[in-house]
Design a protein around this motif. Structure first.
Motif, PDB file in Angstrom:
ATOM      1  N   GLU A  98      25.443  12.738  16.436  1.00 58.71           N
ATOM      2  CA  GLU A  98      26.064  11.700  15.761  1.00 58.71           C
ATOM      3  C   GLU A  98      27.186  11.535  16.435  1.00 58.71           C
ATOM      4  N   ALA A  99      28.193  12.519  16.646  1.00 60.24           N
ATOM      5  CA  ALA A  99      29.865  12.046  16.941  1.00 60.24           C
ATOM      6  C   ALA A  99      29.596  12.375  18.512  1.00 60.24           C
ATOM      7  N   ALA A 100      29.121  12.506  19.124  1.00 64.36           N
ATOM      8  CA  ALA A 100      29.207  12.008  20.608  1.00 64.36           C
ATOM      9  C   ALA A 100      28.871  10.654  21.092  1.00 64.36           C
ATOM     10  N   ARG A 101      27.841  10.655  20.348  1.00 67.38           N
ATOM     11  CA  ARG A 101      27.632   8.893  20.575  1.00 67.38           C
ATOM     12  C   ARG A 101      28.409   8.204  19.717  1.00 67.38           C
ATOM     13  N   ASP A 102      29.212   8.368  18.756  1.00 73.18           N
ATOM     14  CA  ASP A 102      30.421   7.854  18.319  1.00 73.18           C
ATOM     15  C   ASP A 102      31.579   7.526  19.239  1.00 73.18           C
ATOM     16  N   MET A 103      31.747   8.916  20.215  1.00 74.61           N
ATOM     17  CA  MET A 103      32.543   9.239  21.343  1.00 74.61           C
ATOM     18  C   MET A 103      32.156   8.481  22.363  1.00 74.61           C
ATOM     19  N   ASP A 104      30.883   7.603  22.580  1.00 73.97           N
ATOM     20  CA  ASP A 104      30.097   6.648  23.589  1.00 73.97           C
ATOM     21  C   ASP A 104      31.045   5.481  23.552  1.00 73.97           C
ATOM     22  N   ILE A 105      30.712   4.393  21.648  1.00 74.10           N
ATOM     23  CA  ILE A 105      31.265   4.026  21.280  1.00 74.10           C
ATOM     24  C   ILE A 105      33.079   3.446  21.708  1.00 74.10           C
ATOM     25  N   PHE A 106      33.131   4.880  21.092  1.00 76.85           N
ATOM     26  CA  PHE A 106      35.078   4.450  21.678  1.00 76.85           C
ATOM     27  C   PHE A 106      35.802   4.426  23.054  1.00 76.85           C
ATOM     28  N   ARG A 107      34.548   4.614  24.182  1.00 76.28           N
ATOM     29  CA  ARG A 107      34.430   4.856  25.580  1.00 76.28           C
ATOM     30  C   ARG A 107      34.778   3.366  26.359  1.00 76.28           C
ATOM     31  N   ALA A 108      33.921   3.091  25.419  1.00 74.36           N
ATOM     32  CA  ALA A 108      33.100   0.885  25.871  1.00 74.36           C
ATOM     33  C   ALA A 108      34.172   0.868  24.974  1.00 74.36           C
ATOM     34  N   VAL A 109      34.993   1.028  24.164  1.00 74.88           N
ATOM     35  CA  VAL A 109      35.774   0.194  23.458  1.00 74.88           C
ATOM     36  C   VAL A 109      37.174  -0.322  23.891  1.00 74.88           C
ATOM     37  N   LEU A 110      37.526   1.284  24.959  1.00 80.56           N
ATOM     38  CA  LEU A 110      38.582   1.328  25.461  1.00 80.56           C
ATOM     39  C   LEU A 110      38.493   0.497  26.559  1.00 80.56           C
ATOM     40  N   GLY A 111      37.348   0.305  27.309  1.00 79.51           N
ATOM     41  CA  GLY A 111      37.201  -0.319  28.515  1.00 79.51           C
ATOM     42  C   GLY A 111      36.810   1.081  29.966  1.00 79.51           C
ATOM     43  N   ASP A 112      36.249   1.705  29.892  1.00 81.19           N
ATOM     44  CA  ASP A 112      36.496   2.794  30.332  1.00 81.19           C
ATOM     45  C   ASP A 112      34.578   2.847  30.809  1.00 81.19           C
ATOM     46  N   ARG A 113      34.792   2.434  32.158  1.00 76.19           N
ATOM     47  CA  ARG A 113      33.458   3.076  32.662  1.00 76.19           C
ATOM     48  C   ARG A 113      32.580   4.577  31.994  1.00 76.19           C
ATOM     49  N   LYS A 114      33.584   5.445  32.499  1.00 75.09           N
ATOM     50  CA  LYS A 114      33.017   6.350  32.338  1.00 75.09           C
ATOM     51  C   LYS A 114      33.712   7.302  31.387  1.00 75.09           C
ATOM     52  N   LEU A 115      33.444   8.301  31.209  1.00 71.74           N
ATOM     53  CA  LEU A 115      34.597   8.988  29.759  1.00 71.74           C
ATOM     54  C   LEU A 115      34.867  10.198  30.885  1.00 71.74           C
ATOM     55  N   THR A 116      36.890  10.456  30.536  1.00 71.96           N
ATOM     56  CA  THR A 116      37.290  11.168  31.248  1.00 71.96           C
ATOM     57  C   THR A 116      37.926  12.379  29.399  1.00 71.96           C
ATOM     58  N   ALA A 170      27.552  15.354  27.434  1.00 69.44           N
ATOM     59  CA  ALA A 170      27.212  14.658  28.618  1.00 69.44           C
ATOM     60  C   ALA A 170      25.830  15.306  29.135  1.00 69.44           C
ATOM     61  N   GLY A 171      25.198  16.400  27.719  1.00 70.18           N
ATOM     62  CA  GLY A 171      23.617  15.221  27.860  1.00 70.18           C
ATOM     63  C   GLY A 171      23.116  14.105  27.446  1.00 70.18           C
ATOM     64  N   LEU A 172      23.358  13.380  27.390  1.00 74.99           N
ATOM     65  CA  LEU A 172      23.477  12.167  26.001  1.00 74.99           C
ATOM     66  C   LEU A 172      23.476  10.824  26.561  1.00 74.99           C
ATOM     67  N   TYR A 173      24.683  11.320  27.949  1.00 78.59           N
ATOM     68  CA  TYR A 173      24.691   9.580  28.605  1.00 78.59           C
ATOM     69  C   TYR A 173      25.512  10.969  29.945  1.00 78.59           C
ATOM     70  N   PRO A 174      24.652  11.140  30.786  1.00 79.75           N
ATOM     71  CA  PRO A 174      24.586  11.613  32.193  1.00 79.75           C
ATOM     72  C   PRO A 174      25.794  11.380  32.791  1.00 79.75           C
ATOM     73  N   SER A 175      25.002  10.074  33.333  1.00 79.75           N
ATOM     74  CA  SER A 175      25.046   9.323  33.901  1.00 79.75           C
ATOM     75  C   SER A 175      27.045   8.728  33.925  1.00 79.75           C
ATOM     76  N   ARG A 176      27.104   8.711  32.406  1.00 85.07           N
ATOM     77  CA  ARG A 176      28.915   8.256  32.070  1.00 85.07           C
ATOM     78  C   ARG A 176      29.584   9.304  31.745  1.00 85.07           C
ATOM     79  N   VAL A 177      29.133  10.251  32.518  1.00 84.80           N
ATOM     80  CA  VAL A 177      30.428  11.016  32.797  1.00 84.80           C
ATOM     81  C   VAL A 177      31.738  11.123  33.939  1.00 84.80           C
ATOM     82  N   GLY A 178      32.849  11.627  33.427  1.00 84.85           N
ATOM     83  CA  GLY A 178      33.522  10.889  33.795  1.00 84.85           C
ATOM     84  C   GLY A 178      34.034  12.477  34.633  1.00 84.85           C
ATOM     85  N   ARG A 179      35.696  13.051  34.702  1.00 79.83           N
ATOM     86  CA  ARG A 179      35.969  14.315  34.887  1.00 79.83           C
ATOM     87  C   ARG A 179      36.097  15.040  33.277  1.00 79.83           C
ATOM     88  N   LEU A 180      35.775  15.910  32.441  1.00 79.11           N
ATOM     89  CA  LEU A 180      34.702  16.898  31.803  1.00 79.11           C
ATOM     90  C   LEU A 180      35.091  17.935  31.852  1.00 79.11           C
TER      91      LEU A 180
END
Length: 530
Positions: free
Chosen positions: A221-239, A254-264
């Motif tokens: 659930e915390a990782a899903r919150d991170m994806d909302i935050f990423r989107a709200v910040l306007g980033d296409r992928k997560l660094t 990364a496991g939940l959103y592999p296509s949205r992985v930037g530089r981890l």
């Protein structure tokens, strides 16, 4: 040690300890471990358990019910040190049944890129725990190095249940003082009953004070919150740079959103394929490795409080010291005395970074002479107890997340007793303490929703996994395990002591990470630094 798998960056531990020492009291954390090379060797554990199921990715399209969360606008305001801003992010309490009536309010913070150079995007950080405040970490430690903060907006979010984000609460400060002094190495049935009663009261306190969120503070659930935050910040992928437990959080993303992985960057990595029992037993061996390194350094010095014979003898002397405290706690200059449990927590806190070893030698020497104030300060740092007697919520959020992520390691005192020989073998000094600690999850009011699993993140961009060979909190085999599971995992090995590697003095590690973050180029496969 009152709870299992408390993982935090060594920088946060030592900074807190130094601050509290200057205030006559300290502050620091807990961790995992790698087996002693003499007993098991760094290659003892399989890279990953092929029998465990992989974490399935979520659909790439955002569900209609979640679209309002992804489309929200943040209202930023100045906060903390100069240049930082804060805001509140909404997230659903239950992703299966999102409802505005039950939304969580999650605290987020940022510091915009300072330049020079073109802004790359946002860089999210998390220091671990679970339960450590990412915002505190961002505002106190993370604005370095200069080259990275120049090109990235540095951002952080306190995960659900943590610090400023709907914090889990369980006990009053006075109750927590009592809880930290409960004997965690029971010698008989009566002491076992006292320990289990303490665990049950702790769990009951969490239920009564935090019932709303207890079933919804999982890492997924915390990782899903991170994806909302990423989107709200306007980033296409997560660094992202995550340390310790933060690596589990980042890998889960990364496991939940592999296509949205930037530089981890996952520094001090955890292996998600391990059960709670395996994690705790590895952690036991890991702290044994760390103590052996400390002892090897200590016995070379004339004033070593554990003698000058051998590391094995030093371990026996420390165990004997703990037994004496069990029978007769020593004074500290305040109402609380230094008990066996508090002294053990203090020693564990100092294992996170070798720069704390001189402090530990000094405090052990004083304690053996009847002054337990130094070890008490280190213990307070471990439990995040402030000089005014108040506790941060990390020790409440930590079991809330751990007990939800995995089924309990043990469900009864009989199971712990049966496991004691294995834990004592892993660490003659800390084994019993680490064996009894995970029993707290047996009484947890929220049933575990997760299980051990592999994380493959197929299709993700290269993910940098860092492991330190003698890391006490996250054993090196865990980094190897995670890197081998990730389809794009790239392992960077640091041959050294202490918990995590980035930003801790290795130019080799720092250059590799900074190059990856700034240029997108990961280090060569199987690169080693020392």
């Amino acid at each position: 040690m009152d709870t299992s798998r408390l993982l935090r960056t060594s920088g946060a531990v030592l900074a807190a300890a130094a601050l509290l020492v200057s205030c006559s009291k300290p502050a620091g954390p807990d961790g995992d471990a790698v087996a002693s090379p003499a007993q098991h060797g760094p290659d003892a554990r399989p890279e990953s358990d092929k029998a465990t199921k992989p974490l399935d990715p979520l659909p790439t399209a955002v569900p209609a019910a979640l679209r309002p969360y992804y489309d929200q606008k943040l209202s930023w305001h100045s906060c903390g040190p100069k240049g930082f801003q804060c805001a509140t992010l909404r997230a659903p309490l239950d992703y299966a049944k999102p409802s505005r009536a039950t939304d969580l309010k999650l605290a987020v913070s940022r510091k915009k890129a300072t330049g020079p150079g073109k802004r790359i995007g946002s860089l999210m950080v998390d220091p671990g725990g679970p339960g450590a405040s990412a915002i505190n970490y961002l505002q106190q430690y993370a604005p370095e190095p200069a080259a990275v903060k120049a090109r990235y907006d540095m951002v952080a979010m306190d995960p659900r249940g943590v610090a400023r984000s709907e914090p889990v609460r369980c006990l009053t400060n006075k109750q927590m003082d009592g809880y930290t002094q409960v004997d965690q190495t029971p010698d008989d049935k009566a002491e076992q009953t006292k320990l289990t009663t303490a665990y049950k009261k702790f769990a009951d306190g969490c239920r009564s004070r935090s019932g709303k969120v207890l079933g919804h503070v999982s890492t997924v659930e915390a990782a899903r919150d991170m994806d909302i935050f990423r989107a709200v910040l306007g980033d296409r992928k997560l660094t992202y740079v995550g340390a310790s437990y933060g690596t589990f959080l980042g890998a889960t993303y990364a496991g939940l959103y592999p296509s949205r992985v930037g530089r981890l960057v996952l520094d001090g990595a955890m292996d998600p394929s391990l059960t709670s029992r395996q994690l705790n037993e590895d952690q036991t061996a890991g702290f044994n490795t760390a103590f052996t390194s400390f002892a090897a350094d200590c016995i070379k010095k004339r004033d070593c409080p554990l003698g000058t014979k051998s590391t094995a003898d030093a371990g026996k002397q420390l165990s004997a010291f703990f037994r004496r405290l069990d029978a007769r706690p020593v004074a500290t200059g305040e109402s609380r005395k230094l008990t066996e449990s508090l002294a053990t927590s203090g020693v564990i806190a100092a294992m996170y970074d070798q720069t704390a070893w001189p402090l530990l030698r000094e405090y052990l020497t004083k304690a053996k002479k009847g002054d337990g104030s130094g070890l008490l300060a280190l213990s307070d740092s471990y439990y995040e107890r402030d000089p005014d007697g108040s506790y941060a919520n990390q020790m409440f959020a930590n079991p809330a997340v751990n007990c939800l992520d995995l089924p309990p390691a043990f469900s009864s005192t009989a199971q712990v007793e049966a496991a004691l020989p294995a834990f004592r073998k892993a660490s003659p000094v800390f084994g019993e303490n680490f064996a009894w600690a995970p029993l707290n999850c047996a009484y947890w009011p929220a049933k575990a929703t997760g299980e051990a699993h592999r994380i493959e993140a197929k299709g993700a961009a290269p993910i940098l996994v860092i492991g330190t060979t003698r890391d006490p909190a996250t054993p090196y085999p865990w980094a190897r395990g995670l890197a081998s599971q990730l389809s794009s995992g790239r392992l960077l090995t640091y041959d050294g002591d202490g918990h995590t590697a980035y930003g801790r003095g290795s130019d080799c590690v720092d250059t590799a990470v900074n190059t990856y973050l700034l240029e997108g180029t990961p280090p060569a496969k199987n690169k080693r630094c020392s």
